[in-house]
Design a protein around this motif. Structure first.
Motif, mmCIF file in Angstrom:
data_model
loop_
_atom_site.group_PDB
_atom_site.id
_atom_site.type_symbol
_atom_site.label_atom_id
_atom_site.label_comp_id
_atom_site.label_asym_id
_atom_site.label_seq_id
_atom_site.Cartn_x
_atom_site.Cartn_y
_atom_site.Cartn_z
ATOM 1 N N LEU A 3 0.825 -1.204 0.000
ATOM 2 C CA LEU A 3 0.000 0.000 0.000
ATOM 3 C C LEU A 3 0.862 1.258 0.000
ATOM 4 O O LEU A 3 0.581 2.219 -0.728
ATOM 5 C CB LEU A 3 -0.927 0.000 1.218
ATOM 6 C CG LEU A 3 -2.025 -1.069 1.236
ATOM 7 C CD1 LEU A 3 -2.801 -0.994 2.538
ATOM 8 C CD2 LEU A 3 -2.959 -0.903 0.047
ATOM 9 N N ALA A 4 1.916 1.252 0.816
ATOM 10 C CA ALA A 4 2.788 2.425 0.894
ATOM 11 C C ALA A 4 3.475 2.690 -0.435
ATOM 12 O O ALA A 4 3.603 3.842 -0.865
ATOM 13 C CB ALA A 4 3.825 2.219 1.993
ATOM 14 N N ARG A 5 3.904 1.623 -1.105
ATOM 15 C CA ARG A 5 4.533 1.788 -2.419
ATOM 16 C C ARG A 5 3.528 2.361 -3.413
ATOM 17 O O ARG A 5 3.869 3.244 -4.220
ATOM 18 C CB ARG A 5 5.065 0.438 -2.903
ATOM 19 C CG ARG A 5 5.657 0.472 -4.313
ATOM 20 C CD ARG A 5 6.791 1.456 -4.438
ATOM 21 N NE ARG A 5 7.948 1.019 -3.667
ATOM 22 C CZ ARG A 5 8.981 1.793 -3.368
ATOM 23 N NH1 ARG A 5 8.983 3.066 -3.738
ATOM 24 N NH2 ARG A 5 9.996 1.328 -2.685
ATOM 25 N N SER A 6 2.281 1.894 -3.353
ATOM 26 C CA SER A 6 1.261 2.398 -4.281
ATOM 27 C C SER A 6 0.944 3.867 -4.035
ATOM 28 O O SER A 6 0.471 4.568 -4.933
ATOM 29 C CB SER A 6 -0.022 1.567 -4.154
ATOM 30 O OG SER A 6 -0.727 1.861 -2.955
ATOM 31 N N LEU A 7 1.214 4.328 -2.814
ATOM 32 C CA LEU A 7 0.954 5.725 -2.456
ATOM 33 C C LEU A 7 2.186 6.601 -2.610
ATOM 34 O O LEU A 7 2.171 7.777 -2.252
ATOM 35 C CB LEU A 7 0.434 5.796 -1.017
ATOM 36 C CG LEU A 7 -0.949 5.159 -0.797
ATOM 37 C CD1 LEU A 7 -1.260 5.042 0.685
ATOM 38 C CD2 LEU A 7 -2.032 5.963 -1.509
ATOM 39 N N GLY A 8 3.276 6.026 -3.122
ATOM 40 C CA GLY A 8 4.444 6.831 -3.478
ATOM 41 C C GLY A 8 5.460 7.057 -2.392
ATOM 42 O O GLY A 8 6.296 7.957 -2.517
ATOM 43 N N VAL A 9 5.448 6.258 -1.315
ATOM 44 C CA VAL A 9 6.464 6.419 -0.273
ATOM 45 C C VAL A 9 7.821 5.998 -0.845
ATOM 46 O O VAL A 9 7.962 4.876 -1.344
ATOM 47 C CB VAL A 9 6.124 5.569 0.969
ATOM 48 C CG1 VAL A 9 7.210 5.733 2.033
ATOM 49 C CG2 VAL A 9 4.766 5.975 1.528
#
Length: 225
Positions: A85-91
């Protein structure tokens, strides 16, 4: 730096306190409301009560502003889900604690940029304590490919009175290791040594080395128990 800590167990709590000491902006996510209240009371860190595997919770924590997300929850599946999820949100940077090495491939596919292997860290630390008490590991580099060690030179060590260059060029010293700093107690002085710097008993030598080479370094510096 903006840091989100997902999971406020023992490691998450201690890491939060250290991050705040280093002046980072920290937000802690935990599913337990009482834990969140306790973290806020103890450290002053902002907390979000909820599951870090939820998009809504991550957004409430301001994940879009995060420079780093630390996945420190109690099971690997939650950490992997949070990482995806974090990767999908650009972290940009996602660090995760892995408990079961069987999940390593799943962690890699989830987009984490760094994996901390709990079992490996524990075994390395125990072996270090058993085999090399005068040697302390300070930090890891390159995802655990190399480490910074602190080695204290005892009285009577063969390296006492020798220059850094002489020690580094000796046959037993690993070629890929580097003497990067020396702390001398008597004058409370830290030196970044040149080749002609002469070692003395009681010096604490900071070395960059691969884990497999630390025994050779300990031998070269006389740090045997």
């Amino acid at each position: 730096m903006n840091v989100i800590v997902a999971g406020a167990g023992l490691v998450g709590r201690e890491l939060t306190a250290k991050l705040l000491d280093h002046k980072h902006d920290v937000i802690v996510i935990d599913i337990d409301h009482e834990v969140c209240d306790s973290i806020y009371a103890e450290t002053g860190a902002l907390t979000v009560n909820g599951s870090a595997t939820s998009l809504a919770t991550l957004r409430d924590a301001g994940v879009h502003r995060a420079d780093v997300l630390l996945c420190l929850m109690r099971n690997d599946v939650d950490n992997i889900a949070c990482s995806i999820l974090a990767r999908s949100l650009g972290v940009p940077r996602i660090l995760a604690r892995m408990r079961d090495p069987g999940y390593e491939n799943a962690y890699s596919l989830s987009g984490v940029t760094g994996i901390v292997r709990v079992a490996d860290l524990l075994l390395d630390q125990l072996m270090m304590e058993v085999e090399q008490p005068p040697v302390r590991r300070i930090m890891s580099l390159g995802g655990g490919d190399a480490y910074v060690y602190a080695v204290r030179i005892p009285e009577g060590a063969a390296c006492v009175g020798k220059s850094v260059q002489e020690v580094a060029e000796s046959s037993g010293f690993p070629r890929e290791s580097l003497l990067m700093g020396i702390y001398r107690d008597e004058n409370e002085n830290f030196q970044i040594p040149r080749g002609d710097y002469v070692l003395a008993a009681g010096d604490t030598v900071f070395v960059i080395a691969h884990a497999g080479d630390i025994q050779l370094i300990a031998d070269a510096l006389g740090a045997v128990d």
